[in-house]
Design a protein around this motif. Structure first.
Motif, PDB file in Angstrom:
ATOM      1  N   UNK A 161     -35.230 -16.882 -22.672  1.00  0.00           N
ATOM      2  CA  UNK A 161     -35.575 -18.270 -22.516  1.00  0.00           C
ATOM      3  C   UNK A 161     -34.927 -19.739 -23.047  1.00  0.00           C
ATOM      4  N   UNK A 162     -35.315 -20.844 -21.787  1.00  0.00           N
ATOM      5  CA  UNK A 162     -34.502 -21.956 -21.805  1.00  0.00           C
ATOM      6  C   UNK A 162     -34.120 -22.778 -22.972  1.00  0.00           C
ATOM      7  N   UNK A 163     -33.295 -23.472 -23.901  1.00  0.00           N
ATOM      8  CA  UNK A 163     -33.388 -23.875 -25.302  1.00  0.00           C
ATOM      9  C   UNK A 163     -34.752 -25.058 -24.648  1.00  0.00           C
ATOM     10  N   UNK A 164     -35.410 -25.965 -24.847  1.00  0.00           N
ATOM     11  CA  UNK A 164     -36.254 -27.132 -24.179  1.00  0.00           C
ATOM     12  C   UNK A 164     -35.870 -28.191 -25.280  1.00  0.00           C
ATOM     13  N   UNK A 165     -35.679 -27.372 -26.869  1.00  0.00           N
ATOM     14  CA  UNK A 165     -36.028 -28.897 -27.817  1.00  0.00           C
ATOM     15  C   UNK A 165     -34.675 -29.830 -27.786  1.00  0.00           C
ATOM     16  N   UNK A 166     -35.239 -31.432 -27.167  1.00  0.00           N
ATOM     17  CA  UNK A 166     -33.932 -32.255 -27.472  1.00  0.00           C
ATOM     18  C   UNK A 166     -32.626 -32.280 -28.597  1.00  0.00           C
ATOM     19  N   UNK A 167     -33.006 -32.171 -29.455  1.00  0.00           N
ATOM     20  CA  UNK A 167     -31.495 -32.067 -30.211  1.00  0.00           C
ATOM     21  C   UNK A 167     -30.683 -30.889 -29.759  1.00  0.00           C
ATOM     22  N   UNK A 168     -30.690 -29.403 -29.770  1.00  0.00           N
ATOM     23  CA  UNK A 168     -30.273 -28.540 -29.309  1.00  0.00           C
ATOM     24  C   UNK A 168     -29.279 -29.032 -28.402  1.00  0.00           C
ATOM     25  N   UNK A 169     -30.445 -29.573 -27.235  1.00  0.00           N
ATOM     26  CA  UNK A 169     -29.727 -29.782 -25.469  1.00  0.00           C
ATOM     27  C   UNK A 169     -28.714 -30.635 -25.991  1.00  0.00           C
ATOM     28  N   UNK A 170     -29.291 -31.856 -26.985  1.00  0.00           N
ATOM     29  CA  UNK A 170     -28.101 -32.336 -27.320  1.00  0.00           C
ATOM     30  C   UNK A 170     -26.633 -32.484 -28.080  1.00  0.00           C
ATOM     31  N   UNK A 171     -26.872 -31.605 -28.929  1.00  0.00           N
ATOM     32  CA  UNK A 171     -26.095 -30.544 -29.551  1.00  0.00           C
ATOM     33  C   UNK A 171     -25.346 -29.846 -28.786  1.00  0.00           C
ATOM     34  N   UNK A 172     -25.425 -29.735 -28.654  1.00  0.00           N
ATOM     35  CA  UNK A 172     -24.735 -28.469 -27.141  1.00  0.00           C
ATOM     36  C   UNK A 172     -24.520 -28.398 -25.543  1.00  0.00           C
ATOM     37  N   UNK A 173     -25.103 -29.406 -25.636  1.00  0.00           N
ATOM     38  CA  UNK A 173     -25.062 -30.012 -24.011  1.00  0.00           C
ATOM     39  C   UNK A 173     -24.201 -31.602 -23.737  1.00  0.00           C
ATOM     40  N   UNK A 174     -25.529 -32.681 -23.542  1.00  0.00           N
ATOM     41  CA  UNK A 174     -25.759 -33.554 -22.815  1.00  0.00           C
ATOM     42  C   UNK A 174     -24.563 -34.609 -23.829  1.00  0.00           C
ATOM     43  N   UNK A 175     -23.966 -34.037 -25.115  1.00  0.00           N
ATOM     44  CA  UNK A 175     -23.593 -35.233 -26.001  1.00  0.00           C
ATOM     45  C   UNK A 175     -21.884 -34.924 -25.156  1.00  0.00           C
ATOM     46  N   UNK A 176     -21.896 -33.782 -24.917  1.00  0.00           N
ATOM     47  CA  UNK A 176     -20.496 -32.465 -25.167  1.00  0.00           C
ATOM     48  C   UNK A 176     -20.276 -33.207 -23.189  1.00  0.00           C
ATOM     49  N   UNK A 177     -21.419 -33.549 -22.489  1.00  0.00           N
ATOM     50  CA  UNK A 177     -21.442 -33.436 -20.989  1.00  0.00           C
ATOM     51  C   UNK A 177     -20.649 -35.348 -21.627  1.00  0.00           C
ATOM     52  N   UNK A 178     -21.301 -36.149 -21.834  1.00  0.00           N
ATOM     53  CA  UNK A 178     -21.072 -37.921 -21.887  1.00  0.00           C
ATOM     54  C   UNK A 178     -20.287 -37.972 -23.054  1.00  0.00           C
ATOM     55  N   UNK A 179     -19.177 -37.244 -23.716  1.00  0.00           N
ATOM     56  CA  UNK A 179     -17.970 -37.289 -23.682  1.00  0.00           C
ATOM     57  C   UNK A 179     -17.276 -36.925 -23.121  1.00  0.00           C
ATOM     58  N   UNK A 180     -16.525 -35.577 -22.398  1.00  0.00           N
ATOM     59  CA  UNK A 180     -16.078 -35.593 -22.131  1.00  0.00           C
ATOM     60  C   UNK A 180     -16.200 -36.746 -20.769  1.00  0.00           C
ATOM     61  N   UNK A 181     -16.774 -37.195 -20.360  1.00  0.00           N
ATOM     62  CA  UNK A 181     -16.810 -38.281 -19.201  1.00  0.00           C
ATOM     63  C   UNK A 181     -16.302 -39.345 -19.645  1.00  0.00           C
ATOM     64  N   UNK A 182     -16.708 -39.804 -21.112  1.00  0.00           N
ATOM     65  CA  UNK A 182     -15.833 -40.983 -21.455  1.00  0.00           C
ATOM     66  C   UNK A 182     -14.050 -40.731 -21.330  1.00  0.00           C
ATOM     67  N   UNK A 183     -13.836 -39.554 -21.502  1.00  0.00           N
ATOM     68  CA  UNK A 183     -12.342 -39.246 -21.403  1.00  0.00           C
ATOM     69  C   UNK A 183     -11.704 -39.561 -19.885  1.00  0.00           C
ATOM     70  N   UNK A 184     -12.594 -39.441 -18.606  1.00  0.00           N
ATOM     71  CA  UNK A 184     -12.040 -39.089 -18.072  1.00  0.00           C
ATOM     72  C   UNK A 184     -12.121 -40.568 -17.254  1.00  0.00           C
ATOM     73  N   UNK A 185     -12.924 -42.185 -17.918  1.00  0.00           N
ATOM     74  CA  UNK A 185     -12.547 -43.332 -18.101  1.00  0.00           C
ATOM     75  C   UNK A 185     -11.183 -43.430 -18.256  1.00  0.00           C
ATOM     76  N   UNK A 186     -11.056 -43.278 -19.545  1.00  0.00           N
ATOM     77  CA  UNK A 186      -9.944 -44.261 -20.433  1.00  0.00           C
ATOM     78  C   UNK A 186      -9.005 -43.537 -20.688  1.00  0.00           C
ATOM     79  N   UNK A 187      -8.316 -42.105 -19.422  1.00  0.00           N
ATOM     80  CA  UNK A 187      -7.465 -41.179 -19.127  1.00  0.00           C
ATOM     81  C   UNK A 187      -6.986 -42.844 -17.603  1.00  0.00           C
TER      82      UNK A 187
END
Length: 311
Positions: A161-187
């Motif tokens: 089953x695909x996780x479709x709950x916004x909070x779960x997707x934020x906690x496990x993926x969306x937040x991580x993606x944007x977080x790691x993207x932020x590192x590439x800028x200040x690096x």
């Protein structure tokens, strides 16, 4: 002396072999280079169009030892979950930045050129686990991909089953993606020392896991952090401030401020102002517009089919 005799003997044998083979015709139709390239599947073709051609970004989901951390016990990403992660990354990140900046050039020029997927999280000795990492602005690792359809810790999730709950997707993926993207800028372009001075020497390093009772511990907000992990170092604080703001609605971010004391609210607000100015001044990016674009997509999650890679 034995070595000398051995070399002479080998030279004699080699000369005999060259003479013996000199009359043989070389078959030039047979290549000595073996092509080990794996035939393209549907995902490869989708990635070629939506990642390589559009953004000049390569997403790798097959297991490659030289690209995978040896510090953890890790497993490959499953094919169907790699599809979902590829779709999520484009939907929540690339498409949002494209909308705000007017096309693919911003992501093409700023996002790391390599994304490596791994199936499970990396468990750390302090009990925390790693969901992603950034390597020098050229590579992002996204882990825990098999959670997008595998039963891990919650019996309510059925396999595949695909996780479709916004909070779960934020906690496990969306937040991580944007977080790691932020590192590439200040690096690439360091943020100002003003950001470091807001918290000063009060970063906790790895001990943050034992200082805070959980992700909603009021103490962490009153110390001026938007998440517990932000207390690790200034770099993580910068990335967490950016990603938490982008992945939160106005009401959700206001809730963070409301749970802090006046000193904590001032520190969080100072850091957010510095982050907002940093992206505006150095990257001509309006992070408020990015947040609006991300939040609009998060509100439409139920309409998304993350299994669809039709061209």
């Amino acid at each position: 002396m034995k070595t000398k005799y051995f070399i002479c003997a080998m030279m004699a044998v080699g000369a005999w072999m060259l003479t013996a083979c000199s009359d043989d015709e070389v078959d030039k139709s047979i290549s000595v280079i073996v092509d080990s390239q794996t035939p393209q599947n549907d995902l490869d073709r989708w990635l070629e169009k939506n990642y390589v051609q559009r953004y000049n970004i390569e997403l790798r989901y097959r297991w490659e030892d030289n690209e995978i951390s040896m510090d953890y016990i890790l497993v490959p990403a499953k094919y169907e979950n790699a599809i979902r992660m590829a779709r999520i990354l484009k939907y929540i990140c690339f498409d949002s930045f494209d909308e705000v900046t007017g096309g693919p050039e911003f992501v093409r020029s700023s996002f790391p050129k390599l994304v490596q997927l791994v199936g499970n999280p990396g468990w750390n000795s302090n009990g925390s686990y790693t969901l992603g990492s950034s390597e020098g602005g050229y590579k992002i690792n996204l882990w825990y991909v098999n959670h997008l359809g595998e039963q891990f810790y919650d019996s309510n999730w059925q396999a595949h089953d695909v996780i479709s709950d916004r909070d779960q997707l934020n906690a496990n993926y969306f937040h991580t993606i944007i977080h790691e993207y932020a590192h590439t800028f200040h690096q690439r372009v360091p943020y100002t020392n003003e950001f470091n001075q807001v918290t000063g020497t009060n970063y906790l390093g790895g001990s943050y896991t034992s200082v805070f009772s959980g992700p909603d511990d009021p103490q962490l907000f009153s110390m001026g952090f938007v998440t517990a992990y932000a207390a690790y170092t200034a770099d993580e604080d910068f990335a967490e401030t950016f990603s938490t703001y982008i992945c939160s609605t106005e009401e959700e971010f206001q809730s963070i401020l409301d749970r802090a004391n006046s000193d904590g609210r001032n520190k969080i607000s100072q850091k957010l102002r510095i982050v907002r100015d940093y992206f505006a001044d150095n990257w001509n990016l309006d992070i408020d517009a990015v947040r609006d674009a991300v939040q609009r997509r998060e509100a439409n999650l139920a309409e998304m089919d993350f299994d669809d890679i039709s061209l």
